[in-house]
Each structure stands twice: as C-alpha cells, then as structure tokens.
Motif scaffolding. Structure first.
Motif, PDB file in Angstrom:
ATOM      1  N   ILE A  39       0.863  -1.179   0.000  1.00 42.25           N
ATOM      2  CA  ILE A  39       0.000   0.000   0.000  1.00 42.25           C
ATOM      3  C   ILE A  39       0.901   1.230   0.000  1.00 42.25           C
ATOM      4  CG2 ILE A  39      -1.831   1.280   1.185  1.00 42.25           C
ATOM      5  CD1 ILE A  39      -2.703  -1.284   2.510  1.00 42.25           C
ATOM      6  N   GLU A  43      -2.797   5.980  -0.581  1.00 44.63           N
ATOM      7  CA  GLU A  43      -3.507   5.055  -1.464  1.00 44.63           C
ATOM      8  C   GLU A  43      -4.548   4.258  -0.683  1.00 44.63           C
ATOM      9  OE1 GLU A  43      -2.449   1.509  -4.676  1.00 44.63           O
ATOM     10  OE2 GLU A  43      -1.268   1.668  -2.835  1.00 44.63           O
ATOM     11  N   THR A  44      -5.618   3.873  -1.366  1.00 42.32           N
ATOM     12  CA  THR A  44      -6.597   2.945  -0.808  1.00 42.32           C
ATOM     13  C   THR A  44      -6.486   1.617  -1.532  1.00 42.32           C
ATOM     14  OG1 THR A  44      -8.169   4.701  -0.257  1.00 42.32           O
ATOM     15  CG2 THR A  44      -9.036   2.476  -0.398  1.00 42.32           C
ATOM     16  N   LEU A  45      -6.214   0.558  -0.757  1.00 38.96           N
ATOM     17  CA  LEU A  45      -6.271  -0.805  -1.283  1.00 38.96           C
ATOM     18  C   LEU A  45      -7.472  -1.481  -0.634  1.00 38.96           C
ATOM     19  CD1 LEU A  45      -5.009  -3.237  -2.854  1.00 38.96           C
ATOM     20  CD2 LEU A  45      -3.904  -3.854  -0.691  1.00 38.96           C
ATOM     21  N   ALA A 209      -3.268   6.617   4.073  1.00 40.78           N
ATOM     22  CA  ALA A 209      -3.403   5.357   3.342  1.00 40.78           C
ATOM     23  C   ALA A 209      -4.509   4.557   4.023  1.00 40.78           C
ATOM     24  CB  ALA A 209      -2.103   4.579   3.357  1.00 40.78           C
ATOM     25  N   LEU A 211      -6.493   0.689   4.206  1.00 41.57           N
ATOM     26  CA  LEU A 211      -6.767  -0.703   3.844  1.00 41.57           C
ATOM     27  C   LEU A 211      -8.250  -0.890   4.096  1.00 41.57           C
ATOM     28  CD1 LEU A 211      -5.979  -3.553   2.999  1.00 41.57           C
ATOM     29  CD2 LEU A 211      -5.448  -4.050   5.400  1.00 41.57           C
TER      30      LEU A 211
END
Length: 331
Positions: A39, A43-45, A209, A211
């Motif tokens: 990640i 960012e978005t995972l 970030a 998850l």
C-alpha cells in the motif's frame, strides 16, 4: 517511484483447532495462507471476498492484534511483526483501525470527550490541557459532528454518528494508515455513502493510506485505487479499480462482480452462479482452492497451486486459465 508505506510479504496465520478428547492429531484453520501486497502513501487498497475468506484476519495481523504464523509486515521500511510490546508501542500510533460495529468498539462508560482524548494522551500528542481540548474540538469539526455533544456517551448517538466518532478516534493518533474493517457494512445505505465520502475527504486532506476491507463491491468501486480479491486465505487477483471492474481475469472475481446489483432494472446480463459451498479452511482443496466451484476447472487445477503472476501491466491473477492458448474472455 517512492517506497510503499506498507508491505505484507507471504503472510500466514493458522489458528489451532481443538480435536476430540484424547486425540493427538493437531488441526489448523488456514485463515491466511501466503498473502502479499503493498500500500502506497495516500492510497486505498480494498481487500474483498466472501465472509470467512480471511480478509479481516489480514487486517488484524497488520495491527498486531495477534502474532502471525509466518511472513513479514513492514511499515515504512521497518519490520513490525516481530517487535516486542515496548518497541511496538510508538508504531501503533501510525496504524489505526475503524471496526465494523461502532457501538461495541466504543467504551459505553466514557464520554466522547474522553474517548477522543485517550489516544492523544497515550501518545503524548498534546503538551497542555488547553492543547488537548483544542485537538478534541478540532476532531469533531473534522468528522462533521457538533462540538456541543462532547459530553454525551455513545448510546446517545445514531450508528452513523458513532462511526464518525470511531473515525475521529483513529485520526486522534495522527496515523499514516487506517485499517477499515467492514467500516460501513453495519450502516444504512444513505449513511454508508456519507461515511465513504467522509473517508475519501479525510484521505485527501491528511494524505492517509487506507486498507479498506469489505464485501460490498459497489462501495469499493466508489472509493478505492486498487483491489485485492481473496478466496479461502489467498489472493486470487489484484489490480487497479478500473481493471478489476472492466476486465476481471479470475473466474472468482467475475462471479463476485456478476452478483453486484445494477441500477438499471432493464439491464440484461448473465449471472455467474457458483456451484457448491466454500470449502473448509481446516481442510482446503489441493491445487487451486477455487477448483471445487470453478466452471472452467480442468485437471491441472486439481493438483497444482497457481501462482499470482502478472497477466497485463498492473493486473495480477492466480489462475491456470491464463496460461492456456485461448483463455475464456472476461465477462
């Protein structure tokens, strides 16, 4: 290209199963069995899959809510899965969590003021009482709740408001990464949209970030950058949002997407119905774990575990079909 904020390398988590009385045979639940991903900052995972596939276990392993069986969790270049409790304490500030049920994750005895002040005190983020009060008030503004409710307790709020308090509590520690474990699945549809928009706004404002663990692909499509699809403890496909929703490669991903309701009731599409049930993670199938339900199964699938490999730029899949001369077209 900058180094990723979080790296998960071949993560495994097996839970022991108590067998029959006087039995010496050990059994294990293979909840997560060799998961790897990265990640980036800001960012978005999204980690998606059916209930029981191991996605929440991945999130809790990253948070060090239990020890892992094997693999590595690396945060900003530092391995954190093997740290002692004392060395882990400052790291916990950087990785926070928003759980599924906002009511059970808030202490019913505490007022909102104390709930938000607790992480600020724990990590020494305020030098005085006045600064602490200012930070708490600012958090309420950030999650769009009025300051005059700070003396209320969790039971006096709606579900969406409680989840905003949980988000504020996570932000109080000034984290780099927030694990959202089914953070909107317990909310009404209209409230879901509000919380998702709030998370997106906060990500842009603070460079967070995320998850995002979910089974709701409609929500995932709205807010994510990349998607990792899990099945029975393994990642079977990983790609950008556009690639996953426009051209999925793995049969399981296609089946998940075919089950997503479409807004146009007149739209025609052929759903992909999977046969059978999800196998037990105590005794997963040999070869590809999806082969017992896959409509395209052939002999190799039953004996050889497919590797997660790059099919096209930015899209990875673990499927033997992609090595055939004519793989089935994405649908």
């Amino acid at each position: 290209m900058s180094a990723p904020l979080l790296q998960v390398n071949d993560l495994k988590k097996y839970f022991p199963v108590r067998g029959p009385l006087f039995s010496r045979k050990a059994s294990w639940v293979y909840a997560v069995d060799g998961v790897s991903f990265e990640i980036g900052r800001g960012e978005t995972l999204s980690l998606v899959g059916e209930s029981g596939c191991g996605k929440s276990t991945v999130g809790r392993a990253i948070l060090r809510l239990f020890d892992i069986t094997a693999g590595q969790v690396v945060l900003d270049g530092q391995r954190i899965d093997d740290l002692s409790a004392d060395r882990l304490r400052p790291i916990r500030r950087r990785v926070q969590v928003v759980f599924q049920d906002p009511f059970s994750s808030l202490n019913p005895r505490l007022r909102v003021r104390d709930i938000l002040a607790e992480p600020i005190r724990n990590f020494g983020l305020a030098r005085s009482s006045a600064e602490l009060d200012a930070k708490v008030a600012a958090l309420m503004d950030t999650v769009r709740l009025p300051r005059d409710v700070l003396n209320r307790r969790p039971h006096e709020f709606s579900g969406g408001q409680r989840q905003r308090i949980c988000i504020a509590r996570a932000l109080a520690a000034e984290p780099d990464l927030i694990v959202c474990d089914e953070a909107v699945s317990a909310l009404d549809v209209s409230v879901k949209a509000q919380i998702v928009n709030l998370l997106s706004d906060l990500q842009r404002e603070f460079g967070l970030a995320l998850l995002f663990i979910s089974h709701d692909l409609a929500i995932v499509e709205h807010m994510t950058h990349r998607v990792a699809v899990m099945y029975l403890g393994k990642i079977v496909e990983m790609a950008s949002r556009h690639q996953i929703f426009a051209a999925p490669r793995h049969p399981y991903t296609k089946a998940l997407l075919s089950a997503v309701p479409v807004p146009d009731p007149a739209a025609r599409r052929k759903p992909m119905i999977l046969k059978g049930d999800v196998p037990s993670p105590i005794n997963p199938p040999s070869g590809c774990r999806f082969h017992t339900r896959c409509p395209f199964v052939f002999d190799r699938c039953r004996t050889e575990v497919p590797e997660l490999r790059q099919i096209v730029e930015g899209q990875w899949a673990a499927c033997h079909l992609d090595e055939l001369p004519e793989a089935p077209a994405a649908g």
